[in-house]
Scaffold this motif. Structure first.
Motif, PDB file in Angstrom:
ATOM      1  N   LEU A  28       0.828  -1.202   0.000  1.00  0.00           N
ATOM      2  CA  LEU A  28       0.000   0.000   0.000  1.00  0.00           C
ATOM      3  C   LEU A  28       0.864   1.255   0.000  1.00  0.00           C
ATOM      4  O   LEU A  28       0.568   2.231  -0.700  1.00  0.00           O
ATOM      5  N   ASN A  29       1.975   1.226   0.779  1.00  0.00           N
ATOM      6  CA  ASN A  29       2.873   2.385   0.797  1.00  0.00           C
ATOM      7  C   ASN A  29       3.523   2.594  -0.562  1.00  0.00           C
ATOM      8  O   ASN A  29       3.679   3.725  -1.032  1.00  0.00           O
ATOM      9  N   LYS A  30       3.912   1.513  -1.198  1.00  0.00           N
ATOM     10  CA  LYS A  30       4.505   1.628  -2.527  1.00  0.00           C
ATOM     11  C   LYS A  30       3.507   2.197  -3.530  1.00  0.00           C
ATOM     12  O   LYS A  30       3.849   3.042  -4.363  1.00  0.00           O
ATOM     13  N   CYS A  31       2.270   1.746  -3.438  1.00  0.00           N
ATOM     14  CA  CYS A  31       1.244   2.231  -4.366  1.00  0.00           C
ATOM     15  C   CYS A  31       0.980   3.715  -4.149  1.00  0.00           C
ATOM     16  O   CYS A  31       0.847   4.478  -5.105  1.00  0.00           O
ATOM     17  N   CYS A  32       0.922   4.147  -2.882  1.00  0.00           N
ATOM     18  CA  CYS A  32       0.685   5.568  -2.595  1.00  0.00           C
ATOM     19  C   CYS A  32       1.853   6.423  -3.074  1.00  0.00           C
ATOM     20  O   CYS A  32       1.656   7.533  -3.594  1.00  0.00           O
TER      21      CYS A  32
END
Length: 498
Positions: A28-32
């Motif tokens: 999720l952090n990578k996607c954000c």
């Protein structure tokens, strides 16, 4: 006290530095992080900042200057009265004005104004409904027992379908010098004395002469009828709904000279005990050679005390003793229409029809005035708007349900001398031990208005009486107290300078 020395640790060698832990990398952090690099999102953030800055510098009218955000941190500049009210107000949405930006204040101000306008619109619609429909009927009890509220038995008017008896020589009567009323009495069949064979009232066999009385009606031509009226309401064991009125009647076909229809039998009118039968009275036909079971559903309507405060045009009914009649002791719409019809005939023909309500000074019409009475008589449609006869606010209404079957001579309840082709049996009783009670009331009282006003304002704005008191306090009381305090301080300063 030196707070810097106080806040220093007492044992510096035991100080443990803060440990910094790296946040674990998730999908999720990578996607954000990847989404933040997109030009579209960066352009959106930049545009949002520009719009917020433009709204911050938007010129506002002077009366909306309180919507502009504060330019300080709130510690040096004292808070205004509006900000203090917003912090303490119980109305929804006002606390957002404190610490918000200018565009946020403007947005919430528009939402609050919209809620106020909607609440005023709904209140105005409710007021229009109460004006257009000032009264309403409520159901107090669906099956109120007769032991708690006695229900009077309705009046029954039984008329033969035969209007002229063949036993009289009406040709000779017309040649003789007789009045109109005498002619009607001699031509009409004597049904109360000859056509009622047996009567049973509330389980007891009684003489029909003691239960019935002769009455004349003129709804569909003049006719001599028999009326059954019991003004006393049943109480206790007498309220058995199955024990009503049972009658055995003979139509006497050989006496038919002029009938309303091709059939033989009777016509039964159902109405209140103090009313008279007219064209609009509820009725049922009882054919010869049948067993008629008539079941009565009683309804009682009473007006509340608030109805008396309304004008006659708004409530649309007459209270007790509000309108008196010259012939009948008790007011009802049917009695009023009957008197109005008789008054109209007297004004046109200078006489009153036989066996109709009249004053003592009015003469009775003779046969020479028959054509005038027939031509000037008001029909039902013309009589309604001219007579101004409104219904009573307190009344009883009866709904009739009929079950008519063929008369069976082999039935155990019938006598041996029963003539199946000419006679008929009628059983009239209440359906149940209770009746429906209705309450005629005003649509909106002061108590319901408070409930409606509080519900609408609470739904749209969350207002209450406390909110009104808060507004009065911050608009009137608090400024007045501040002004008096300033005047007192100035007075003391001037006194010291002297």
């Amino acid at each position: 006290i030196n707070f810097e020395q106080y806040l220093r640790p007492k044992q510096p060698h035991k100080i443990t530095p803060l440990q910094c832990f790296d946040r674990p990398e998730t999908k999720l952090n990578k996607c954000c992080r990847q989404l933040k690099r997109l030009k579209l999102l960066r352009w959106h953030r930049q545009l949002s900042g520009q719009v917020a800055q433009a709204l911050q510098q938007l010129p506002l009218p002077r009366f909306l200057h309180f919507l502009r955000a504060r330019q300080d941190d709130g510690l040096c500049k004292p808070k205004t009265g509006f900000e203090i009210y917003c912090e303490m107000s119980s109305i929804h949405g006002f606390h957002i004005f404190v610490g918000a930006c200018t565009w946020q204040r403007v947005l919430w101000w528009l939402l609050i104004c919209t809620a106020v306008l909607l609440s005023l619109l709904v209140l105005f619609m409710s007021h229009l409904m109460s004006k257009s429909m000032p009264t309403i009927s409520y159901i107090d009890a669906i099956t109120r027992p007769m032991s708690a509220a006695p229900m009077p038995f309705p009046a029954l008017t039984i008329c033969s379908l035969n209007r002229v008896s063949s036993w009289h020589r009406y040709g000779q009567l017309l040649k003789s010098n007789v009045s109109w009323s005498q002619l009607l009495q001699q031509l009409s069949p004597q049904m109360c004395e000859t056509q009622f064979k047996a009567c049973k009232w509330r389980g007891r066999h009684l003489s029909c002469d003691s239960l019935l009385s002769t009455i004349w009606i003129s709804s569909r031509g003049w006719a001599r009828c028999c009326s059954f009226k019991q003004t006393a309401a049943c109480e206790g064991a007498q309220c058995n709904p199955a024990q009503g009125l049972n009658m055995r009647l003979a139509s006497q076909r050989q006496d038919y000279a002029s009938s309303l229809t091709a059939a033989t039998g009777f016509e039964l009118l159902l109405h209140e005990a103090h009313s008279i039968g007219i064209e609009s009275t509820q009725r049922v036909y009882l054919p010869s050679g049948s067993v008629s079971r008539l079941m009565i559903l009683p309804y009682k309507t009473h007006a509340s005390a608030y109805v008396a405060d309304l004008s006659l045009n708004k409530r649309g009914c007459y209270l007790s003793q509000e309108r008196s009649l010259f012939h009948f002791a008790v007011y009802s719409e049917d009695n009023c229409l009957a008197e109005c019809r008789s008054r109209a005939i007297y004004e046109k023909c200078n006489c009153a029809s036989p066996f109709m309500p009249k004053r003592s000074a009015w003469p009775i019409c003779q046969l020479q005035q028959l054509s005038c009475v027939l031509n000037k008589d008001l029909n039902w449609l013309k009589r309604q708007p001219l007579c101004n006869c409104l219904p009573a606010c307190h009344f009883h209404r009866y709904v009739l349900q009929s079950d008519i079957t063929a008369l069976d001579k082999n039935s155990a309840t019938h006598t041996n001398d029963l003539n199946v082709s000419d006679e008929l049996i009628v059983n009239i009783h209440f359906v149940a031990l209770g009746g429906e009670q209705l309450r005629f009331d005003v649509y909106e009282t002061w108590l319901t208005f408070i409930g409606t006003f509080g519900g609408i304002t609470g739904l749209f704005m969350g207002c209450s009486f406390v909110s009104v008191f808060e507004l009065i306090f911050f608009v009137c009381v608090r400024p007045a107290c501040n002004w008096l305090t300033r005047q007192q301080i100035r007075y003391r300063l001037r006194k010291r300078q002297r």
